[in-house]
Design an enzyme around this catalytic site. Sequence first.
Site, PDB file in Angstrom:
ATOM      1  N   ASN A   1       0.831  -1.191   0.000  1.00 49.38           N
ATOM      2  CA  ASN A   1       0.000   0.000   0.000  1.00 49.38           C
ATOM      3  C   ASN A   1       0.879   1.260   0.000  1.00 49.38           C
ATOM      4  OD1 ASN A   1      -2.405   1.747   0.388  1.00 49.38           O
ATOM      5  ND2 ASN A   1      -3.406  -0.185   0.921  1.00 49.38           N
TER       6      ASN A   1
ATOM      7  N   HIS B   1       3.310   0.396  -2.873  1.00 48.03           N
ATOM      8  CA  HIS B   1       3.800  -0.984  -3.005  1.00 48.03           C
ATOM      9  C   HIS B   1       5.324  -1.072  -3.126  1.00 48.03           C
ATOM     10  CE1 HIS B   1      -0.257  -2.222  -2.954  1.00 48.03           C
ATOM     11  NE2 HIS B   1      -0.528  -2.163  -4.231  1.00 48.03           N
TER      12      HIS B   1
ATOM     13  N   HIS C   1      -1.966  -9.656  -3.668  1.00 49.00           N
ATOM     14  CA  HIS C   1      -2.775  -8.752  -4.493  1.00 49.00           C
ATOM     15  C   HIS C   1      -3.576  -9.528  -5.553  1.00 49.00           C
ATOM     16  CE1 HIS C   1      -3.849  -4.950  -6.414  1.00 49.00           C
ATOM     17  NE2 HIS C   1      -3.176  -4.295  -5.473  1.00 49.00           N
TER      18      HIS C   1
ATOM     19  N   TYR D   1      -6.611 -10.767  -7.662  1.00 50.54           N
ATOM     20  CA  TYR D   1      -7.934 -10.289  -8.065  1.00 50.54           C
ATOM     21  C   TYR D   1      -8.852 -11.493  -8.232  1.00 50.54           C
ATOM     22  CZ  TYR D   1      -6.008  -5.691  -9.370  1.00 50.54           C
ATOM     23  OH  TYR D   1      -5.413  -4.453  -9.374  1.00 50.54           O
TER      24      TYR D   1
ATOM     25  N   ASP E   1     -11.579   1.557  -2.681  1.00 49.20           N
ATOM     26  CA  ASP E   1     -10.156   1.259  -2.521  1.00 49.20           C
ATOM     27  C   ASP E   1      -9.760   1.770  -1.147  1.00 49.20           C
ATOM     28  OD1 ASP E   1      -7.554   0.504  -2.840  1.00 49.20           O
ATOM     29  OD2 ASP E   1      -7.048   1.999  -4.373  1.00 49.20           O
TER      30      ASP E   1
ATOM     31  N   GLN F   1      -7.813  -4.340   2.824  1.00 48.01           N
ATOM     32  CA  GLN F   1      -8.049  -3.348   1.782  1.00 48.01           C
ATOM     33  C   GLN F   1      -8.986  -3.961   0.759  1.00 48.01           C
ATOM     34  OE1 GLN F   1      -6.373  -0.340   1.909  1.00 48.01           O
ATOM     35  NE2 GLN F   1      -6.842   0.599  -0.063  1.00 48.01           N
TER      36      GLN F   1
ATOM     37  N   GLU G   1      -7.104  -7.463   0.338  1.00 48.89           N
ATOM     38  CA  GLU G   1      -5.697  -7.494   0.730  1.00 48.89           C
ATOM     39  C   GLU G   1      -5.592  -7.313   2.247  1.00 48.89           C
ATOM     40  OE1 GLU G   1      -3.589  -4.560  -1.870  1.00 48.89           O
ATOM     41  OE2 GLU G   1      -5.614  -4.389  -2.692  1.00 48.89           O
TER      42      GLU G   1
END
Length: 346
Positions: free
Chosen positions: A80, A106, A177, A179, A249, A286, A313
């Site tokens: 992050n 990141h 991370h 998806y 986000d 997150q 996350e």
Amino acid sequence: MGIGKEKFGTMKTGEDIYLFTLENKNGMKAKITNFGAAVVALWVPDKNGELADVVLGFDKAEDYFSNPSFMGVTIGPNANRVGGAAFTLNGKEYHLSVNDGVNNLHSDMDGGYHKGLWTAEEAGDSLKLTIEGKDGALGFPGNKKVTMIYTLTDNNELKLKYHATSDRETLLNLTNHTYFNLAGHDSGSIEGQFLRLYASHFTPVLPGAIPTGEIEPVAGTPLDFTKMKEIGREIGTDYEQLKLVKGYDHNFVIDGADGTMRQAAEAEDVKSGRRMKVFTNLPGVQFYAGNCIDEQIGKGGVCYTIRTGFCLETHYFPDNIHHPNFPQAVFGPGKDYEAETIYQFV
């Protein structure tokens, strides 16, 4: 069942990159590469037992060299954002890559652990991945050693276990991370899928997605996912926090977080019947709704674009080093980093 291993590509420096396959007795499969310790594919049964790959990714390792949306990878040493791309620790100021406006995101776009070749070894039915970072690398103090263990259980759980050490106090805040699209990675928008977050509070952000330092209740806002709700139901609402980051986000504060394993989230695709539960011993999660996924070609020639996947996350809160009221992700001699996250499919 043992772990399958096949060549997945080649580093620009000539080293081989491998793809490892974990499989359980139910036919569920996880494919993981040692480049970026990334989850490349995750085959999960639906209500009729039909398998589909529910994570976004690429068909060959070389496509992960760019990977602007960080698909599937392990982020480190610090996930992050860090406000101003700098922090002070033990009286010394450290400067990081300025790669997200004036901030750091990141760790480093090219040198972060998501772009590194991890050392892989089988550990029973688990895959153990290790990477090291030198003192001062990417701007972070301390010689670091990070180990991540992936395990696929017969309870349809993908377990991620992290351990990290440093010989100096430093920031260590790792996350994955991946998806998810529970209808299948090739199924388009995730806005019709449902989400519940076991979080009655969140950390609001300023422009640039840097936390204000406040912890506020989600009640009465579009960020209230304390009951199952369609991801897209309020994502376009004229609410300042959503407008700042083009949707969801945000870091959510897991209720009752105390360092023990707790449920952080639950997501469901009604049509397929796939449901995913997320457990962690970390304080925050997150939720990112894929608002800024650049149009790109993924596995099987599928076009990924905005909101075709979502991330959950687990981590320490973003920019915690600048907010003493947040749980601190500072580790070093005498204090190792230990974390675990479980994605369970039911």
